[in-house]
Design a protein around this motif. Structure first.
Motif, PDB file in Angstrom:
ATOM      1  N   VAL A  47       0.866  -1.192   0.000  1.00 13.18           N
ATOM      2  CA  VAL A  47       0.000   0.000   0.000  1.00 13.18           C
ATOM      3  C   VAL A  47       0.897   1.234   0.000  1.00 13.18           C
ATOM      4  CG1 VAL A  47      -1.922   1.183   1.111  1.00 13.18           C
ATOM      5  CG2 VAL A  47      -1.675  -1.311   1.351  1.00 13.18           C
TER       6      VAL A  47
ATOM      7  N   ALA B 127       2.843   3.901  -3.214  1.00 16.63           N
ATOM      8  CA  ALA B 127       3.956   3.881  -4.172  1.00 16.63           C
ATOM      9  C   ALA B 127       4.873   5.072  -3.927  1.00 16.63           C
ATOM     10  CB  ALA B 127       3.427   3.879  -5.606  1.00 16.63           C
TER      11      ALA B 127
ATOM     12  N   ILE C  43       8.658   6.257  -1.825  1.00 14.63           N
ATOM     13  CA  ILE C  43      10.047   5.776  -1.918  1.00 14.63           C
ATOM     14  C   ILE C  43      10.179   4.391  -1.270  1.00 14.63           C
ATOM     15  CG2 ILE C  43      12.380   6.274  -1.049  1.00 14.63           C
ATOM     16  CD1 ILE C  43      11.518   9.341  -1.444  1.00 14.63           C
ATOM     17  N   GLY C  44       9.524   4.201  -0.114  1.00 17.35           N
ATOM     18  CA  GLY C  44       9.624   2.916   0.590  1.00 17.35           C
ATOM     19  C   GLY C  44       8.883   1.799  -0.136  1.00 17.35           C
TER      20      GLY C  44
ATOM     21  N   PHE D 295      -0.331  -0.568  -4.620  1.00 20.93           N
ATOM     22  CA  PHE D 295      -1.551   0.228  -4.760  1.00 20.93           C
ATOM     23  C   PHE D 295      -1.296   1.665  -4.327  1.00 20.93           C
ATOM     24  CE2 PHE D 295      -2.857  -4.175  -3.929  1.00 20.93           C
ATOM     25  CZ  PHE D 295      -3.455  -4.426  -5.158  1.00 20.93           C
ATOM     26  N   GLU D 296      -1.596   2.598  -5.233  1.00 22.27           N
ATOM     27  CA  GLU D 296      -1.351   4.018  -4.955  1.00 22.27           C
ATOM     28  C   GLU D 296      -2.663   4.777  -5.145  1.00 22.27           C
ATOM     29  OE1 GLU D 296       1.142   6.119  -3.877  1.00 22.27           O
ATOM     30  OE2 GLU D 296      -0.457   7.588  -4.177  1.00 22.27           O
TER      31      GLU D 296
ATOM     32  N   ILE E 180      15.913  15.594  -2.062  1.00 26.13           N
ATOM     33  CA  ILE E 180      16.026  14.580  -1.018  1.00 26.13           C
ATOM     34  C   ILE E 180      17.497  14.184  -0.900  1.00 26.13           C
ATOM     35  CG2 ILE E 180      15.735  12.504  -2.491  1.00 26.13           C
ATOM     36  CD1 ILE E 180      13.496  12.765   0.368  1.00 26.13           C
TER      37      ILE E 180
ATOM     38  N   ARG F 189      -7.175   3.577  -3.960  1.00 28.50           N
ATOM     39  CA  ARG F 189      -7.105   4.012  -2.554  1.00 28.50           C
ATOM     40  C   ARG F 189      -7.558   2.867  -1.654  1.00 28.50           C
ATOM     41  NH1 ARG F 189      -7.592   8.685   0.600  1.00 28.50           N
ATOM     42  NH2 ARG F 189      -7.762  10.015  -1.228  1.00 28.50           N
TER      43      ARG F 189
ATOM     44  N   GLY G 209       2.821   6.011   4.210  1.00 27.56           N
ATOM     45  CA  GLY G 209       3.225   7.329   4.671  1.00 27.56           C
ATOM     46  C   GLY G 209       2.808   7.687   6.081  1.00 27.56           C
TER      47      GLY G 209
ATOM     48  N   VAL H 115       7.620  23.767   7.854  1.00 31.29           N
ATOM     49  CA  VAL H 115       8.733  23.833   6.897  1.00 31.29           C
ATOM     50  C   VAL H 115       8.215  24.208   5.508  1.00 31.29           C
ATOM     51  CG1 VAL H 115      10.572  22.515   5.751  1.00 31.29           C
ATOM     52  CG2 VAL H 115      10.130  22.144   8.165  1.00 31.29           C
TER      53      VAL H 115
ATOM     54  N   GLY I 289       8.698   2.345   6.306  1.00 21.61           N
ATOM     55  CA  GLY I 289       8.859   3.769   5.976  1.00 21.61           C
ATOM     56  C   GLY I 289       8.145   4.657   6.977  1.00 21.61           C
ATOM     57  N   ASP I 290       7.652   5.799   6.496  1.00 23.58           N
ATOM     58  CA  ASP I 290       6.994   6.761   7.393  1.00 23.58           C
ATOM     59  C   ASP I 290       5.801   6.142   8.122  1.00 23.58           C
ATOM     60  OD1 ASP I 290       8.777   8.698   6.722  1.00 23.58           O
ATOM     61  OD2 ASP I 290       7.304  10.122   5.931  1.00 23.58           O
TER      62      ASP I 290
ATOM     63  N   GLY J 144      17.820  14.251   7.651  1.00 24.56           N
ATOM     64  CA  GLY J 144      17.715  13.889   6.229  1.00 24.56           C
ATOM     65  C   GLY J 144      17.649  12.381   6.049  1.00 24.56           C
TER      66      GLY J 144
HETATM   67  C1  LIG Z   1      10.291  18.956   4.625  1.00 21.26           C
HETATM   68  C2  LIG Z   1      10.746  17.538   4.454  1.00 21.26           C
HETATM   69  C3  LIG Z   1      12.057  17.309   4.030  1.00 21.26           C
HETATM   70  C4  LIG Z   1      12.535  16.001   3.941  1.00 21.26           C
HETATM   71  N1  LIG Z   1      13.820  15.797   3.570  1.00 21.26           N
HETATM   72  C5  LIG Z   1      14.317  14.535   3.513  1.00 21.26           C
HETATM   73  C6  LIG Z   1      15.671  14.250   3.124  1.00 21.26           C
HETATM   74  O1  LIG Z   1      16.468  15.143   2.772  1.00 21.26           O
HETATM   75  N2  LIG Z   1      16.106  12.957   3.136  1.00 21.26           N
HETATM   76  C7  LIG Z   1      15.285  11.943   3.483  1.00 21.26           C
HETATM   77  O2  LIG Z   1      15.747  10.779   3.474  1.00 21.26           O
HETATM   78  N3  LIG Z   1      13.995  12.162   3.829  1.00 21.26           N
HETATM   79  C8  LIG Z   1      13.488  13.423   3.861  1.00 21.26           C
HETATM   80  N4  LIG Z   1      12.194  13.643   4.209  1.00 21.26           N
HETATM   81  C9  LIG Z   1      11.363  12.511   4.594  1.00 21.26           C
HETATM   82  C10 LIG Z   1      10.865  11.703   3.430  1.00 21.26           C
HETATM   83  O3  LIG Z   1      10.202  12.537   2.517  1.00 21.26           O
HETATM   84  C11 LIG Z   1       9.911  10.618   3.905  1.00 21.26           C
HETATM   85  O4  LIG Z   1      10.452   9.987   5.030  1.00 21.26           O
HETATM   86  C12 LIG Z   1       9.716   9.585   2.800  1.00 21.26           C
HETATM   87  O5  LIG Z   1       9.083  10.174   1.685  1.00 21.26           O
HETATM   88  C13 LIG Z   1       8.895   8.410   3.309  1.00 21.26           C
HETATM   89  O6  LIG Z   1       8.639   7.511   2.276  1.00 21.26           O
HETATM   90  P1  LIG Z   1       7.433   6.518   2.367  1.00 21.26           P
HETATM   91  O7  LIG Z   1       7.501   5.696   1.125  1.00 21.26           O
HETATM   92  O8  LIG Z   1       7.441   5.823   3.676  1.00 21.26           O
HETATM   93  O9  LIG Z   1       6.133   7.418   2.390  1.00 21.26           O
HETATM   94  P2  LIG Z   1       5.586   8.468   1.344  1.00 21.26           P
HETATM   95  O10 LIG Z   1       6.674   9.006   0.508  1.00 21.26           O
HETATM   96  O11 LIG Z   1       4.736   9.408   2.104  1.00 21.26           O
HETATM   97  O12 LIG Z   1       4.653   7.586   0.376  1.00 21.26           O
HETATM   98  C14 LIG Z   1       3.404   7.092   0.782  1.00 21.26           C
HETATM   99  C15 LIG Z   1       2.568   6.809  -0.450  1.00 21.26           C
HETATM  100  O13 LIG Z   1       1.370   6.159  -0.043  1.00 21.26           O
HETATM  101  C16 LIG Z   1       0.268   6.698  -0.744  1.00 21.26           C
HETATM  102  N5  LIG Z   1      -0.937   6.445   0.051  1.00 21.26           N
HETATM  103  C17 LIG Z   1      -1.272   6.998   1.245  1.00 21.26           C
HETATM  104  N6  LIG Z   1      -2.432   6.506   1.689  1.00 21.26           N
HETATM  105  C18 LIG Z   1      -2.859   5.587   0.776  1.00 21.26           C
HETATM  106  C19 LIG Z   1      -4.012   4.722   0.687  1.00 21.26           C
HETATM  107  N7  LIG Z   1      -4.938   4.717   1.623  1.00 21.26           N
HETATM  108  N8  LIG Z   1      -4.117   3.914  -0.391  1.00 21.26           N
HETATM  109  C20 LIG Z   1      -3.165   3.884  -1.379  1.00 21.26           C
HETATM  110  N9  LIG Z   1      -2.069   4.716  -1.335  1.00 21.26           N
HETATM  111  C21 LIG Z   1      -1.907   5.539  -0.278  1.00 21.26           C
HETATM  112  C22 LIG Z   1       0.636   8.174  -0.873  1.00 21.26           C
HETATM  113  O14 LIG Z   1      -0.085   8.818  -1.895  1.00 21.26           O
HETATM  114  C23 LIG Z   1       2.130   8.083  -1.167  1.00 21.26           C
HETATM  115  O15 LIG Z   1       2.395   7.957  -2.539  1.00 21.26           O
HETATM  116  C24 LIG Z   1      11.672  14.917   4.262  1.00 21.26           C
HETATM  117  C25 LIG Z   1      10.341  15.149   4.627  1.00 21.26           C
HETATM  118  C26 LIG Z   1       9.880  16.444   4.724  1.00 21.26           C
HETATM  119  C27 LIG Z   1       8.437  16.685   5.114  1.00 21.26           C
END
Ligand SMILES: Cc1cc2nc3c(=O)[nH]c(=O)nc-3n(C[C@H](O)[C@H](O)[C@H](O)COP(=O)(O)OP(=O)(O)OC[C@H]3O[C@@H](n4cnc5c(N)ncnc54)[C@H](O)[C@@H]3O)c2cc1C
Length: 374
Positions: A6, A8, A10-11, A29-30, A42, A118, A149, A171, A276-277, A287
């Motif tokens: 769930v 798409a 970075i993670g 799924f995105e 990034i 979604r 996320g 920010v 991930g997040d 970072g």
């Molecule tokens: C100001 C700022 C600066 C940053 N700078 C850095 C940096 O320099 N270096 C670094 O390593 N990190 C940085 N980060 C952190 C980084 O952006 C995140 O940690 C990273 O994007 C997390 O990746 P992720 O794949 O876990 O989540 P996300 O990138 O948030 O991806 C989650 C995906 O899930 C999708 N989604 C959500 N809910 C659903 C649902 N119900 N159904 C289907 N899809 C869904 C979203 O649309 C999204 O595409 C920064 C963050 C911020 C806010």
């Protein structure tokens, strides 16, 4: 194994690429109509590239990134406060977020990515997991990866008591072209009484910038801020800051209030895991958010290469929960220190920062390179 991912981001995409390579049936799924990253730039550190080892993805990322050799902090009058030389022989890169997403997505077959999907609900058990969607029929998997996320619906389902903490600052971010930076291998921050400004070089005379300002949560005055407000607020900061803000287009400035997640005790819940997040949202002060999301995916898929199903989940939990909690806590601490604006406190902080040896900053990040990869 049939795996439903769930999100798409970075993670999620890194996990999809690596699980696909191992021959698993993967579906990502995105919710958005396309895989488009909001955001400017990034940083990806050597801790991630080390874990990728000789994998082709590491080469792809290296080719697309600007090499950063030093991180320097100044006060608002450009007096140096601290300099961190990045580990010798290490590669630390900055990329446009969209570039990083495109590079990772190129390792995932198109047919495995389902945009406009979604996820609205998840049913978990010891044997299988079913995902429900806003507009499609439900589907059942052997494993679900919640990579959705910071506001993860998957986390909300498996760990409903998890708590996001507002960190007291917001920010702004943007990206500029055609900038003349003194040295394109140095990422700089300026810590001052009006806020903190970061300027990070990218390839081809581009750069991304961020500005952190102390604020109430969902502060209406700050959400009305545009380029002229930022220019006025930082008009006494060094030339480089003013140059970058002048080059920023009126549109395209992003703003986010900063939260982190109170560290969870578990990332694994029956047939669902968080990544991930969704598992460990952290402030951006180290970072490391994207980097740790990628590390999760690398460690998880490594475990599946060497261990059986149950042992893999156990090891993923063991290797990632403690390590990422440390990132959250240290990053939060750096944010607190950096966000002081009271002139007296700022003066004392800066005085102390100047006295500390540069090795102090280097020691703060040493643990990042020590986490295990399987
Ligand atoms: C100001 C700022 C600066 C940053 N700078 C850095 C940096 O320099 N270096 C670094 O390593 N990190 C940085 N980060 C952190 C980084 O952006 C995140 O940690 C990273 O994007 C997390 O990746 P992720 O794949 O876990 O989540 P996300 O990138 O948030 O991806 C989650 C995906 O899930 C999708 N989604 C959500 N809910 C659903 C649902 N119900 N159904 C289907 N899809 C869904 C979203 O649309 C999204 O595409 C920064 C963050 C911020 C806010």
């Amino acid at each position: 194994m049939k795996i439903g991912i769930v999100g798409a981001g970075i993670g999620g995409l890194t996990a999809a690429a690596l699980f696909h390579e191992q021959g698993h049936e993967v579906k990502v799924f995105e919710k958005e109509p396309e895989i488009k990253e909001l955001g400017a730039g990034i940083g990806i550190g050597d801790n991630v590239l080390d874990k990728l080892g000789k994998h082709d993805l590491a080469k792809g990322i290296k080719n697309a990134g600007q090499i950063i050799k030093q991180m320097a902090i100044y006060d608002e009058a450009q007096h140096p406060l601290s300099t961190v030389e990045l580990k010798k022989n290490s590669v630390n890169l900055t990329l446009k977020r969209q570039t990083l997403i495109d590079v990772i997505a190129s390792y995932v077959p198109d047919h495995a990515i389902y945009t406009n999907h979604r996820v609205t609900k998840m049913e978990n058990s010891d044997m299988k997991v079913t995902l429900h969607f806003a507009n499609q029929e439900p589907e059942t998997f052997d494993l679900c990866i919640g990579a959705d996320g910071i506001h993860s619906i998957i986390r909300e389902t498996v760990a409903p008591k998890a708590k996001l903490n507002y960190q007291g600052y917001t920010v702004f971010r943007g990206m500029v072209e055609d900038v003349q930076l003194e040295d394109t291998h140095i990422a700089r921050e300026y810590w001052g009484t009006k806020g903190r400004v970061g300027i990070v070089p990218l390839l081809n005379n581009q750069a991304y910038w961020f500005i952190s300002i102390n604020a109430k949560e969902k502060d209406i005055a700050l959400s009305a801020y545009g380029k002229p407000h930022l220019q006025a607020r930082f008009n006494r900061y060094p030339d480089e800051v003013r140059q970058v803000l002048d080059k920023q287009s009126e549109t395209g400035i992003l703003q986010h209030d900063m939260y982190d997640l109170k560290p969870l005790n578990d990332f694994v819940y029956q047939r669902t895991i968080l990544l991930g997040d969704a598992a460990h949202a952290t402030t951006p002060n180290m970072g490391q958010g994207a980097g740790q999301a990628m590390e999760d995916a690398i460690v998880l898929t490594n475990c599946f290469k060497y261990y059986d199903f149950n042992e893999s989940l156990k090891r993923y939990n063991k290797l990632r929960v403690g390590h990422t909690a440390k990132v959250i806590k240290r990053s939060r601490k750096i944010g607190k220190l950096a966000q002081h604006t009271n002139p007296l406190v700022v003066a004392v902080r800066n005085f102390i920062a100047k006295l500390l040896p540069n090795s102090y900053g280097e020691r703060q990040t040493k643990f990042l390179y020590k986490s295990k990869s399987k």
